[in-house]
Design an enzyme around this catalytic site. Structure first.
Site, mmCIF file in Angstrom:
data_model
loop_
_atom_site.group_PDB
_atom_site.id
_atom_site.type_symbol
_atom_site.label_atom_id
_atom_site.label_comp_id
_atom_site.label_asym_id
_atom_site.label_seq_id
_atom_site.Cartn_x
_atom_site.Cartn_y
_atom_site.Cartn_z
ATOM 1 N N ASP A 1 -42.451 -33.059 47.116
ATOM 2 C CA ASP A 1 -42.947 -32.154 46.073
ATOM 3 C C ASP A 1 -43.488 -32.943 44.873
ATOM 4 O O ASP A 1 -44.005 -34.043 45.043
ATOM 5 C CB ASP A 1 -41.791 -31.223 45.659
ATOM 6 C CG ASP A 1 -42.254 -29.835 45.275
ATOM 7 O OD1 ASP A 1 -42.996 -29.713 44.285
ATOM 8 O OD2 ASP A 1 -41.867 -28.871 45.955
ATOM 9 N N HIS B 1 -42.172 -27.986 39.411
ATOM 10 C CA HIS B 1 -42.144 -27.330 40.717
ATOM 11 C C HIS B 1 -41.094 -27.944 41.639
ATOM 12 O O HIS B 1 -40.305 -27.231 42.275
ATOM 13 C CB HIS B 1 -43.541 -27.445 41.330
ATOM 14 C CG HIS B 1 -43.751 -26.701 42.592
ATOM 15 N ND1 HIS B 1 -43.571 -27.273 43.829
ATOM 16 C CD2 HIS B 1 -44.163 -25.425 42.822
ATOM 17 C CE1 HIS B 1 -43.860 -26.384 44.770
ATOM 18 N NE2 HIS B 1 -44.221 -25.253 44.186
ATOM 19 N N SER C 1 -43.816 -21.168 47.837
ATOM 20 C CA SER C 1 -43.066 -22.375 47.451
ATOM 21 C C SER C 1 -41.612 -22.071 47.160
ATOM 22 O O SER C 1 -40.745 -22.919 47.338
ATOM 23 C CB SER C 1 -43.675 -23.001 46.194
ATOM 24 O OG SER C 1 -44.714 -23.877 46.504
#
EC number: 3.4.21.-
Length: 399
Positions: free
Chosen positions: A160, A191, A346
């Site tokens: 990520d 994120h 996600s």
């Protein structure tokens, strides 16, 4: 005699054509190609010695062509070796590319492309509901019911934007792995910290006792490259192999781009090696078959659901989707401390990565986890999309 000569010429031409590697073109119209950057994949069975000889030859050819034509190409950048699936990424001129394609040891070449996160930031004060949903057959409960092993002894690789490994939600269970994106090992986007908190955070996570490894493949803007993703996957497999945890590991990829055979092949090798791989289906409300790594048949492809058990409006769909999981308005950790809320496939994918680790911790084979999760799942999703499963993630708690 003339006929035999003609046949010989034909067979020679056919053999030459057959020896030439395939140049694969990605089919998705929204793919963002990176100019003059290519991923080269060797044929199965090419030895390490032959691979190194090929690398040396290509470096020499590129150097000669660069000097002759004055190009600004950079040549070889990265090498890959994922359980003997060998290849490399380089920045090459057209003439060097032609030489690569003509090498009989090369299986295929594809142009590198941009890959992005599959998450959307929303309001920061939304309630967390995903944990309760995946431990109950019916919607509405806020209680998370789970086996207290909770992924103990299992390692999850977060591929990520990086992870704030010092965040209090990880309680010392997170460590740094590698960075294929840039020179900054911090998670400047948030994120990756959020997804890691979802799959293994103490407060917000599914597998609360699992170990976490930060594999940074995306930069602060949430984008990276297919070659960088493959390099990250390469690291995960080699690290798991060196530490003796193949069969006790999972991987989350909350990212995606246009179709890429190389990306799909890399995650397939990781899955087959003994790492359970969960990937986001994508956020374009389109058929996930056009995206990678979502379209890889071997991995567990995850679409996003809402608190009302509907398909999230943004979620990709299609026959390659294996399962739905909560993805709208998910609260989890943010870099520097505290929490934030994000939405996207996600956020759905790490629910499944965490659940995979949870199952592995109780003795499941990583290669069979996705099928097991589909068997356990609840037929709950309304309007899941054309040719798409309606099965929602469930941990088998009996609630």
């Amino acid at each position: 005699m003339v006929c035999l000569k003609t046949l010989s010429v034909f067979l020679a031409a056919f053999a030459a054509a057959d020896a030439r590697a395939v140049f694969k073109t990605q089919g998705h119209k929204n793919s963002e190609m990176i100019p003059d950057n290519y991923i080269v994949v060797m044929k199965d069975g090419v030895s390490q010695d032959d691979f190194k000889a090929h690398i040396s030859s290509v470096a020499s050819i590129h150097s000669t062509n660069k000097a002759k034509r004055g190009t600004n190409t950079q040549g070889m950048k990265r090498e890959f070796d994922i359980m003997n699936w060998r290849g490399y990424h380089g920045h090459f001129d057209r003439d060097t590319l032609e030489e690569i394609l003509n090498d009989s040891k090369v299986d295929y070449v594809e142009q590198d492309q941009v890959v992005r996160i599959s998450g959307l930031v929303t309001q920061r004060s939304a309630p967390s509901w995903g944990l309760g949903r995946v431990s109950h057959r019916q919607a509405g409960s806020r209680d998370y019911v789970f086996d207290d092993s909770a992924g103990r002894g299992v390692t999850i690789y977060g591929v990520d934007t990086g992870i704030d490994i010092n965040h209090q939600d990880f309680r010392g269970r997170a460590r740094w792995g590698t960075n294929t994106a840039d020179r900054d090992n911090a998670d400047r986007h948030g994120h990756g910290t959020h997804t890691a908190s979802t799959f293994a955070g103490t407060a917000y996570g599914i597998a609360k006792n699992a170990n976490i490894v930060a594999v940074k493949v995306l930069g602060s803007d949430g984008s990276g490259s297919t070659s960088g993703i493959i390099a990250g996957i390469n690291y995960c497999v080699q690290d798991a192999q060196q530490r003796g945890i193949l069969g006790k590991a999972a991987m989350n990829l909350s990212l995606g781009g246009g179709f890429s055979q190389a990306n799909n092949d890399a995650v397939t090798r990781a899955q087959n090696a003994g790492i359970f791989v969960a990937v986001a289906a994508g956020n374009d409300n389109r058929d996930a078959r056009n995206y990678s790594p979502a379209s890889a048949p071997a991995v567990c492809t995850v679409a996003s659901s809402t608190i009302n058990d509907s398909k999230s409006s943004f979620s990709n769909w299609g026959p390659v989707v294996d399962i739905y999981a909560p993805g709208s308005d998910i609260i989890a950790a943010r870099p520097g401390g505290g929490s934030t809320t994000m939405s996207g496939t996600s956020m759905a994918s790490p629910h499944v990565a965490g659940m995979g680790a949870y199952m592995i911790g109780m003795g499941a084979d990583p290669r069979q986890v996705c099928d097991r999760l589909k068997q356990l799942a609840t037929a709950a999703i309304r309007n899941p999309g054309s040719s798409t499963t309606n099965r929602l993630l469930y941990n088998g708690s009996g609630q």
